[in-house]
Every structure is written in structure tokens, then in C-alpha cells.
Enzyme design. Structure first.
Site, short mmCIF file in Angstrom:
data_model
loop_
_atom_site.label_atom_id
_atom_site.label_comp_id
_atom_site.label_asym_id
_atom_site.label_seq_id
_atom_site.Cartn_x
_atom_site.Cartn_y
_atom_site.Cartn_z
N HIS A 57 0.84 -1.18 0.00
CA HIS A 57 0.00 0.00 0.00
C HIS A 57 0.88 1.23 0.00
O HIS A 57 1.94 1.23 0.62
CB HIS A 57 -0.91 0.02 1.24
N ASP A 114 -8.06 -5.57 0.25
CA ASP A 114 -8.53 -6.32 -0.91
C ASP A 114 -8.11 -7.78 -0.89
O ASP A 114 -8.67 -8.60 -1.62
CB ASP A 114 -8.03 -5.66 -2.19
#
Ligand code: CMC
Length: 437
Positions: A313, A371
């Protein structure tokens, strides 16, 4: 934004005079250096592709501490919101800044649940698409098309118009997403049922049909509600910045949200949940848990373009707090549905274990993001892979609209207009076609 006594001084090695720039403090998080006068004073721009060090706005909606793995909506930790609130309370909080009391909640729910229906003509838009269209392609079109139906609320400088547009978008997204699904499988559209909760209504529009009675499954509804809460906002990510940039020109909210949906679709952003599940399915096809070592070797090979989808991320350099909550939900759902031997979940767990211990991932601070698990949960709930990102868009609509509204109300807001470092040809003369080599 509070000015500090501290100033940043920029000096140059070529003897040009140095300049002072103000530093502002937020309530928490890094201070910012105000470079707005830099070009006027020095004739130079800053260079920051990907906005690695640039705050494009001030905001009081969502705060992330990527090193601690902390996510706050309006100051409330995501972990507390996920267990104490439902999605519509979270929407109220993001839009209005405070959690609703009981009366406010009831009024807000009534407002949202009485804007769920879309104009009947919208169905003609769906019929113009191929049945195998990707739901995100459909959503970009139909959400943009909403602007053609609501001329009564397109004055972006009128707070009442902004509020009714926000309600309409939040209320109609589940209807539009469910219609995209029903169209893709050739079933009739299911009209909303306004006495159900927001998430239960969505589940019913997705999975019921006119031939049978449909009983909404509470496990499914709770899991979906949590997915929506966890995806509701995430400060200035790519799609939110797209919504803000589109909105900065004065474009209407429906068009801006359609732009956000287009940006979200990419596999490095919202498309990652679909990509993560496809990755797990590929590993399963290639031999399952036994073959994970080979797959991880490919991920680490600099000459291959294979990435571990659902990992890494830009902001979190620690465990994504949403991933922790999603992992919990994943266990609950698989248990409740009797799917704990689910081969995909086993592959996911084995991948997570390897990646959390492997030097490649550890040294780069690559942790699972939301996710990684949300795909497995959605798959267990019977949601087809191609719809995952559309459900992310449904959840994120409230964040986009809250951020858009904040931008419009901000007196410092200007049309977004990044500058560039030009590296192309300088002025040259056009050679007529006949004389070109
Ligand atoms: N698998 C393998 N290596 C990775 C991964 C990954 N998923 N993510 C980053 N790296 C490596 C990258 O190759 C680089 O290595 P090196 O320093 O040797 O060149 C290093 O880690 C730093 O990566 P980066 O690309 O500079 O990081 P970034 O901040 O630009 O990218 C990211 C962040 C999310 C685009 C990236 O981690 C990624 O592509 N992850 C997979 C896609 C994904 O899961 N996206 C969902 C994000 S969360 C949902 C959302 O908010 O939209």
C-alpha cells in the site's frame, strides 16, 4: 490549518537568494510546507510525480497513520465503527462530521431509503450494453447519466442541492450495481424494498427473483455491511483525488463520481480485489498450496511483472487495519456458511504466512491490504468476481461525495492544475508534407 512559528528556508547553491516558506500544522500527522508562492518568488515548480510528498488539500474527514496502521473516520477508529455502527451511520458521520443520535439516524435512513428507485428510463441505458460488459464499464456510464435526470439539483454552489445529490447518489448506487448484475445474467431487475436496511435491500436486489419468496440471510447482510464500512473512505487516494480534481472545474457531482469510478477500476486501486481473487484462482488451478513457493519466487523475480495482489500500500507500511477486520469477517462468513475448508482461503492463509515472514516482503513493509480478504468474503457470499470493484464503488461513493462537498465548501479551493517539467522538443518549424523525409 494552524500557522507555526517554524519556517522552511530554501537556499540555492548557485547564489540565488534563499526564500522562507510558512509551515502549517494540522491536528495530527505531518506538518506541511506552504509552497504556493514558490513559483512567483523563484520561477521554479516542485516536481512530485505520484504526489509522494504533496498535500493537495486540507481535510477533516479521514486520517490514516500508515506506520501505525491506523484509520480514523472523523476521529473514530475504524475498529470501533466496524463493530458499533452500521453503514448508514458511517455515511452520516462522513457527510456531517458527527455520529447521528437515534432520531437523526431514523430521519437519515428514511431519506436515503426513499431515494433508492431510479428513473424507469435508466433501464434503457442497461439494454444498450452487451450482456458481458464489465459492471464497472456499465457503472461509469449509468452514474454519469444520472446528471441528465436531476437538473433540479445541479447547482453546486447551493448546499441544499449538494445535499440532495449526495442522498441520491448513496441511495441509488445499490440499485444501479444490482441492476448491472441482473442484466449480466439475463434476469429481471428487482425494485428496491424500502423497509429493509440499506445492505439487506442490496442483497435482495442482487439475489432475489420474482418467481420465489426471498429471505435475506443475516450473515450475508452483516458481512456486506462491514465491507461497505471498511471501504467508505480512505482520504486522498487516486479515485478521491480524481473526484476532487473533476469537481474543481465546477463539474456536477454525478459526473465527478463517474470519474472516480473510472479511476477506481484500475488494478492498482479498487480493481485489486478482483485481481487478488483471480490470482488465488490461478494458484489453485496450477496446483494449489503446494505451488505457492513457485508463485512467490515469480513475485520476487525482478524480471517478471507478477505482483502479489492484495499486498502493499502506498500509505500503510504496517498491517492495513481494514485487512485485520476483513480477515475476521472472512473467518465468520466461512464458518457460518460451512466453508472453512475452502481451498481459496487456505491458499490465501498460506500466502499471507509466507509473505509476512519472507525478507522480500518484510524489508519492503508489504502487508496484506483490505482487498486481499474482501475478494474471498465476497466470493463466499455468492458475489461474482467481476462485481467486486463495483461494490467497492458503491461503498466509496459516500467518501467521494463527502470529500467533494468539503472541497466545494473550502474557500481555498481552486481549479486543480498541476504543472510539469517539459522535456520535449523546443520550438521548430513545420516542414510541408511533400518535403518531409
Ligand atoms: N507484490 C510484489 N512486490 C511489490 C508489491 C506487491 N504487491 N507491492 C510493492 N512491491 C514492491 C515494488 O516492486 C517495489 O520494490 P523495489 O523497491 O525492489 O523496486 C517496492 O515494493 C515498493 O513498491 P512501490 O510500487 O514503489 O509502492 P507504491 O506505493 O508505488 O505502490 C501499490 C503501492 C498498492 C500500487 C502496490 O503495492 C501494488 O501494486 N500492490 C498490488 C495491488 C494492490 O493490492 N492494490 C490495492 C491497494 S489497497 C486498495 C485501495 O486503497 O485501492
Amino acid at each position: 490549518m494552524t500557522p507555526t512559528d517554524n519556517k522552511a528556508t530554501l537556499s540555492f547553491s548557485n547564489g540565488s537568494p534563499s526564500i522562507d516558506m510558512p509551515i502549517y500544522k494540522g491536528t495530527v500527522g505531518p506538518d506541511v510546507i506552504d509552497i504556493r508562492k514558490l513559483y512567483g518568488q523563484t520561477g521554479m515548480f516542485t516536481y512530485d510525480p505520484g504526489f509522494m510528498s504533496t498535500a493537495a488539500c486540507n481535510s477533516s474527514i479521514t486520517y490514516i497513520d500508515g506506520d501505525k496502521g491506523e484509520l480514523l473516520y472523523r476521529g473514530y477508529p475504524i475498529e470501533q465503527l466496524a463493530v458499533n455502527c452500521d453503514f448508514l451511520e458511517t455515511c452520516y458521520l462522513l457527510l456531517k462530521g458527527e455520529l447521528p443520535n437515534q432520531a437523526q439516524k431514523k430521519e437519515f435512513e428514511f431519506g436515503i431509503m426513499h431515494h433508492t428507485m431510479v428513473n424507469e428510463q435508466m433501464s434503457s441505458f442497461y439494454h444498450g450494453f452487451r450482456r458481458d460488459s464489465h459492471p464497472m464499464a456499465v457503472l461509469v456510464g449509468v452514474v454519469g447519466a444520472l446528471s441528465a435526470f436531476y437538473h433540479d439539483s445541479l447547482d453546486i454552489n447551493n448546499p441544499e442541492h449538494r445535499e440532495i445529490s449526495a442522498m441520491r447518489l448513496i441511495a441509488k448506487m445499490p440499485t444501479l450495481v444490482a441492476m448491472a448484475y441482473k442484466y449480466s445474467i439475463g434476469q429481471p431487475f428487482v425494485y428496491p424494498k424500502n423497509d429493509l436496511s440499506y445492505s439487506a435491500n442490496f442483497v435482495r436486489m442482487m439475489f432475489s427473483n420474482p418467481c420465489e419468496e426471498y429471505v435475506v440471510n443475516d450473515v450475508l447482510v452483516r458481512a456486506l455491511d462491514r465491507i461497505l464500512i471498511l471501504h467508505a473512505d480512505h482520504e486522498q487516494n487516486a479515485s478521491t483525488s480524481t473526484v476532487r480534481l473533476s469537481g474543481s472545474s465546477g463539474a456536477n457531482p454525478f459526473a465527478c463520481i463517474a470519474a472516480g469510478i473510472a479511476c477506481l477500476w484500475g488494478p492498482a486501486h479498487g480493481g485489486a480485489n478482483e485481481a487478488a481473487l483471480n490470482m488465488l484462482l490461478d494458484i489453485q488451478k496450477d496446483g494449489g498450496v503446494e505451488k505457492i513457493g513457485e508463485f512467490v519466487a515469480k513475485v520476487k523475480d525482478k524480471n517478471s511483472s507478477v505482483k502479489l495482489m492484495g499486498f502493499g500500500h502506498r500509505v500503510y507500511k504496517n498491517y492495513d487495519p481494514r485487512a485485520k477486520l476483513m480477515r475476521e469477517t472472512c473467518h465468520e462468513v466461512l464458518d457460518a456458511l460451512g466453508l472453512h475448508d475452502d481451498p481459496l482461503f487456505k491458499i490465501a492463509m498460506a500466502l499471507e504466512k509466507i509473505a509476512l515472514e519472507d525478507e522480500y516482503f518484510v524489508s519492503r513493509k508489504l502487508y496484506p491490504n483490505v482487498d486481499f480478504y474482501s475478494g474471498i468474503v465476497q466470493s463466499a457470499l455468492g458475489i461474482p468476481t467481476s462485481l467486486f470493484t463495483a461494490i467497492f464503488a458503491l461503498a466509496r461513493t459516500v467518501g467521494w461525495i463527502a470529500q467533494w462537498n468539503e472541497m466545494i465548501s473550502d474557500p481555498e479551493q481552486k481549479i486543480g492544475r498541476p504543472r510539469q517539467l517539459f522535456v520535449g522538443a523546443t520550438t521548430r518549424d513545420v516542414v510541408p508534407l511533400a518535403k518531409r523525409a
